[in-house]
Design a protein around this motif. Sequence first.
Motif, PDB file in Angstrom:
ATOM      1  N   HIS A   1     -72.074 -77.044 -29.405  1.00 16.66           N
ATOM      2  CA  HIS A   1     -73.526 -76.972 -29.556  1.00 16.66           C
ATOM      3  C   HIS A   1     -74.094 -75.560 -29.451  1.00 16.66           C
ATOM      4  CE1 HIS A   1     -72.926 -81.273 -28.739  1.00 16.66           C
ATOM      5  NE2 HIS A   1     -74.113 -81.477 -29.275  1.00 16.66           N
ATOM      6  N   PHE A   2     -73.354 -74.635 -28.821  1.00 17.29           N
ATOM      7  CA  PHE A   2     -73.936 -73.314 -28.594  1.00 17.29           C
ATOM      8  C   PHE A   2     -73.149 -72.177 -29.239  1.00 17.29           C
ATOM      9  CE2 PHE A   2     -75.482 -75.873 -25.024  1.00 17.29           C
ATOM     10  CZ  PHE A   2     -76.841 -75.627 -25.109  1.00 17.29           C
ATOM     11  N   ALA A   3     -71.909 -72.440 -29.673  1.00 17.68           N
ATOM     12  CA  ALA A   3     -71.100 -71.359 -30.245  1.00 17.68           C
ATOM     13  C   ALA A   3     -71.723 -70.824 -31.533  1.00 17.68           C
ATOM     14  CB  ALA A   3     -69.668 -71.844 -30.510  1.00 17.68           C
ATOM     15  N   ARG A   4     -72.325 -71.698 -32.313  1.00 18.99           N
ATOM     16  CA  ARG A   4     -72.924 -71.257 -33.572  1.00 18.99           C
ATOM     17  C   ARG A   4     -74.133 -70.343 -33.335  1.00 18.99           C
ATOM     18  NH1 ARG A   4     -74.720 -76.710 -36.314  1.00 18.99           N
ATOM     19  NH2 ARG A   4     -72.601 -77.225 -35.624  1.00 18.99           N
ATOM     20  N   TYR A   5     -74.789 -70.528 -32.195  1.00 18.83           N
ATOM     21  CA  TYR A   5     -75.925 -69.656 -31.870  1.00 18.83           C
ATOM     22  C   TYR A   5     -75.484 -68.371 -31.189  1.00 18.83           C
ATOM     23  CZ  TYR A   5     -78.199 -74.153 -32.633  1.00 18.83           C
ATOM     24  OH  TYR A   5     -78.610 -75.334 -33.180  1.00 18.83           O
ATOM     25  N   MET A   6     -74.318 -68.399 -30.530  1.00 22.15           N
ATOM     26  CA  MET A   6     -73.809 -67.196 -29.885  1.00 22.15           C
ATOM     27  C   MET A   6     -73.213 -66.218 -30.891  1.00 22.15           C
ATOM     28  SD  MET A   6     -74.435 -67.270 -26.683  1.00 22.15           S
ATOM     29  CE  MET A   6     -73.350 -65.944 -26.191  1.00 22.15           C
TER      30      MET A   6
ATOM     31  N   MET B   1     -72.306 -60.761 -32.687  1.00 23.25           N
ATOM     32  CA  MET B   1     -72.200 -59.819 -33.803  1.00 23.25           C
ATOM     33  C   MET B   1     -73.156 -58.654 -33.624  1.00 23.25           C
ATOM     34  SD  MET B   1     -71.699 -61.739 -37.448  1.00 23.25           S
ATOM     35  CE  MET B   1     -71.845 -60.151 -38.236  1.00 23.25           C
ATOM     36  N   GLY B   2     -74.367 -58.946 -33.173  1.00 16.13           N
ATOM     37  CA  GLY B   2     -75.326 -57.873 -32.910  1.00 16.13           C
ATOM     38  C   GLY B   2     -74.834 -56.921 -31.835  1.00 16.13           C
TER      39      GLY B   2
ATOM     40  N   SER C   1     -71.994 -48.830 -33.355  1.00 18.89           N
ATOM     41  CA  SER C   1     -72.826 -47.782 -33.958  1.00 18.89           C
ATOM     42  C   SER C   1     -73.189 -46.711 -32.938  1.00 18.89           C
ATOM     43  CB  SER C   1     -74.101 -48.412 -34.538  1.00 18.89           C
ATOM     44  OG  SER C   1     -73.794 -49.390 -35.511  1.00 18.89           O
ATOM     45  N   ALA C   2     -73.536 -47.131 -31.713  1.00 16.82           N
ATOM     46  CA  ALA C   2     -73.873 -46.154 -30.676  1.00 16.82           C
ATOM     47  C   ALA C   2     -72.691 -45.254 -30.369  1.00 16.82           C
ATOM     48  CB  ALA C   2     -74.342 -46.876 -29.416  1.00 16.82           C
ATOM     49  N   GLY C   3     -71.492 -45.849 -30.263  1.00 19.84           N
ATOM     50  CA  GLY C   3     -70.307 -45.045 -29.985  1.00 19.84           C
ATOM     51  C   GLY C   3     -70.008 -44.053 -31.085  1.00 19.84           C
ATOM     52  N   VAL C   4     -70.126 -44.486 -32.344  1.00 18.07           N
ATOM     53  CA  VAL C   4     -69.846 -43.592 -33.466  1.00 18.07           C
ATOM     54  C   VAL C   4     -70.876 -42.462 -33.542  1.00 18.07           C
ATOM     55  CG1 VAL C   4     -69.733 -43.451 -35.986  1.00 18.07           C
ATOM     56  CG2 VAL C   4     -68.622 -45.340 -34.789  1.00 18.07           C
ATOM     57  N   ILE C   5     -72.149 -42.785 -33.368  1.00 20.91           N
ATOM     58  CA  ILE C   5     -73.203 -41.767 -33.444  1.00 20.91           C
ATOM     59  C   ILE C   5     -73.030 -40.723 -32.341  1.00 20.91           C
ATOM     60  CG2 ILE C   5     -75.678 -41.389 -33.184  1.00 20.91           C
ATOM     61  CD1 ILE C   5     -76.111 -44.098 -34.546  1.00 20.91           C
ATOM     62  N   ILE C   6     -72.786 -41.176 -31.116  1.00 22.09           N
ATOM     63  CA  ILE C   6     -72.590 -40.227 -30.014  1.00 22.09           C
ATOM     64  C   ILE C   6     -71.358 -39.373 -30.250  1.00 22.09           C
ATOM     65  CG2 ILE C   6     -72.057 -40.067 -27.549  1.00 22.09           C
ATOM     66  CD1 ILE C   6     -73.744 -42.571 -27.142  1.00 22.09           C
ATOM     67  N   PHE C   7     -70.291 -39.987 -30.741  1.00 24.63           N
ATOM     68  CA  PHE C   7     -69.065 -39.226 -31.011  1.00 24.63           C
ATOM     69  C   PHE C   7     -69.302 -38.127 -32.023  1.00 24.63           C
ATOM     70  CE2 PHE C   7     -65.052 -38.464 -33.199  1.00 24.63           C
ATOM     71  CZ  PHE C   7     -64.169 -38.306 -32.141  1.00 24.63           C
TER      72      PHE C   7
ATOM     73  N   PRO D   1     -66.268 -65.901 -32.516  1.00 24.82           N
ATOM     74  CA  PRO D   1     -67.724 -65.681 -32.410  1.00 24.82           C
ATOM     75  C   PRO D   1     -68.116 -64.236 -32.680  1.00 24.82           C
ATOM     76  CG  PRO D   1     -66.743 -65.903 -30.235  1.00 24.82           C
ATOM     77  CD  PRO D   1     -65.663 -66.224 -31.219  1.00 24.82           C
ATOM     78  N   TRP D   2     -67.182 -63.302 -32.488  1.00 27.05           N
ATOM     79  CA  TRP D   2     -67.501 -61.886 -32.745  1.00 27.05           C
ATOM     80  C   TRP D   2     -67.640 -61.609 -34.237  1.00 27.05           C
ATOM     81  CZ3 TRP D   2     -68.687 -59.430 -28.394  1.00 27.05           C
ATOM     82  CH2 TRP D   2     -68.152 -59.913 -27.189  1.00 27.05           C
ATOM     83  N   LEU D   3     -66.954 -62.432 -35.059  1.00 27.28           N
ATOM     84  CA  LEU D   3     -67.108 -62.348 -36.517  1.00 27.28           C
ATOM     85  C   LEU D   3     -68.130 -63.355 -37.028  1.00 27.28           C
ATOM     86  CD1 LEU D   3     -63.478 -61.988 -37.962  1.00 27.28           C
ATOM     87  CD2 LEU D   3     -65.313 -60.308 -38.091  1.00 27.28           C
ATOM     88  N   ASN D   4     -68.490 -64.314 -36.177  1.00 29.27           N
ATOM     89  CA  ASN D   4     -69.357 -65.415 -36.580  1.00 29.27           C
ATOM     90  C   ASN D   4     -68.775 -66.131 -37.797  1.00 29.27           C
ATOM     91  OD1 ASN D   4     -71.601 -67.082 -36.325  1.00 29.27           O
ATOM     92  ND2 ASN D   4     -72.838 -65.858 -37.731  1.00 29.27           N
ATOM     93  N   ASN D   5     -67.459 -66.321 -37.740  1.00 28.02           N
ATOM     94  CA  ASN D   5     -66.764 -66.945 -38.857  1.00 28.02           C
ATOM     95  C   ASN D   5     -65.424 -67.467 -38.354  1.00 28.02           C
ATOM     96  OD1 ASN D   5     -66.154 -67.839 -41.411  1.00 28.02           O
ATOM     97  ND2 ASN D   5     -65.763 -65.815 -42.272  1.00 28.02           N
ATOM     98  N   CYS D   6     -64.893 -68.452 -39.057  1.00 28.23           N
ATOM     99  CA  CYS D   6     -63.556 -68.939 -38.746  1.00 28.23           C
ATOM    100  C   CYS D   6     -62.522 -67.947 -39.259  1.00 28.23           C
ATOM    101  CB  CYS D   6     -63.322 -70.308 -39.382  1.00 28.23           C
ATOM    102  SG  CYS D   6     -63.767 -71.680 -38.318  1.00 28.23           S
ATOM    103  N   VAL D   7     -61.417 -67.846 -38.552  1.00 28.41           N
ATOM    104  CA  VAL D   7     -60.286 -67.029 -38.995  1.00 28.41           C
ATOM    105  C   VAL D   7     -59.254 -67.985 -39.575  1.00 28.41           C
ATOM    106  CG1 VAL D   7     -58.468 -65.448 -38.287  1.00 28.41           C
ATOM    107  CG2 VAL D   7     -60.739 -65.288 -37.251  1.00 28.41           C
ATOM    108  N   GLY D   8     -59.078 -67.894 -40.886  1.00 29.78           N
ATOM    109  CA  GLY D   8     -58.190 -68.807 -41.574  1.00 29.78           C
ATOM    110  C   GLY D   8     -57.328 -68.116 -42.605  1.00 29.78           C
TER     111      GLY D   8
END
Length: 383
Positions: free
Chosen positions: A60-65, A70-71, A78-84, A169-176
């Motif tokens: 019920h909550f994984a799709r919202y996480m 991802m954000g 992005s913050a790490g790359v910009i600072i680097f 959830p970090w990709l917000n997609n299934c790994v297949g």
Amino acid sequence: MRILKWRVNVCHWTTRLGQYLNLNCQMFKLTMLSLCYNAFMSPNIILETAMEPVFWIVDHFARYMGPILMGLVLTFSSAGVIIFYLIMIPRYLVYGWHWFLPHFIFGNLLLINVIFNYTMGYLTDPGHPPQIVPEVVSICKRCIAPKPPRAHHCSVCKRCVLRMDHHCPWLNNCVGFYNHRYFFLYMVYMMCGCLYGCFMFYPLFYENFYVGKEVVFHGALYPLNMAYNYWVSKKKSYTLIAVSNGTSIKLTPPPPPTLNLTWTDHLYHHSVIFVFFLGSGCVLALGLLSLWHARLISHAETSIEVHINKNERKRLAKLGQKFVNPYDYGFKRNWQLFLGLTEGRTFWRHILLPSRHKPSGNGLQWETTTFTVDSNFDGVRIL
């Protein structure tokens, strides 16, 4: 005459109470066993039943996480790359182009591969069984549809996925089947990029964390220097009256000196510390995850199949038999099939550089160590 003997160490009512409680406990236990008896009960079923609340939360909550995680990935990356880039390019450019250019090319190659594989892992459909499949091994209890080999149902996507590994959830997609390579290469390139960034950043990190400017608080307590500056700026000088030989002397000592630290210094320091610890954490987490998936790939298994095969090994071991993974072609061949290095593809062109080539096969029929798929025949033929 009858002689009465009193025994104060024996209390009959406590004995009767103990017997009464023991009898009721046995009756309650027998009742519960009678109501809950199940010939198919096993430790695995008990564990699955206990994990049902966790499964419900995931469903019920994984799709919202997914969008939230991802954000976070995009924000921190992005913050790490910009600072680097803002800190390291001006610092190392002074060493000359002959030293700076190779590092610049190598670092950007890692960055391009990270962005490409993450984007493709998110955008690429992992693959779903069609209505009509050429080979069926079972029926999906949730889709109520034929399920081809190595396909599994995703409770988050509400669909069966070809050669499903897991829902990320970090990709917000299934790994297949179609995006597993992108997922793995993203982890590897991200880990290599973070490791390279930490290696390049370490001298600057050491300088800011241990040495740096003359401050009151060093190391991890560096942020307290801002509070110290604020305290000094608010502190007023005070008057001390000293008495010597009957004569009072007024002493007005100056306030403690303020540190010569600007907000730019604080921002620079925190940026260096943030990037180094962020990169170190990613190296540790992604390194362990990459090793785990590399082990699975070497044995031609997925994160779901490794548990299925483990249970199958235990079952066959009790029967005196040995389990053999039918999809395991050996270390080298397993990696070639996973990376899609067939039909003349090379590691240097299609792995070290971004490539959109598809994996071998269609995800519906699988060649095994005993059977091979004939493209001109709907079934299989024995080797």
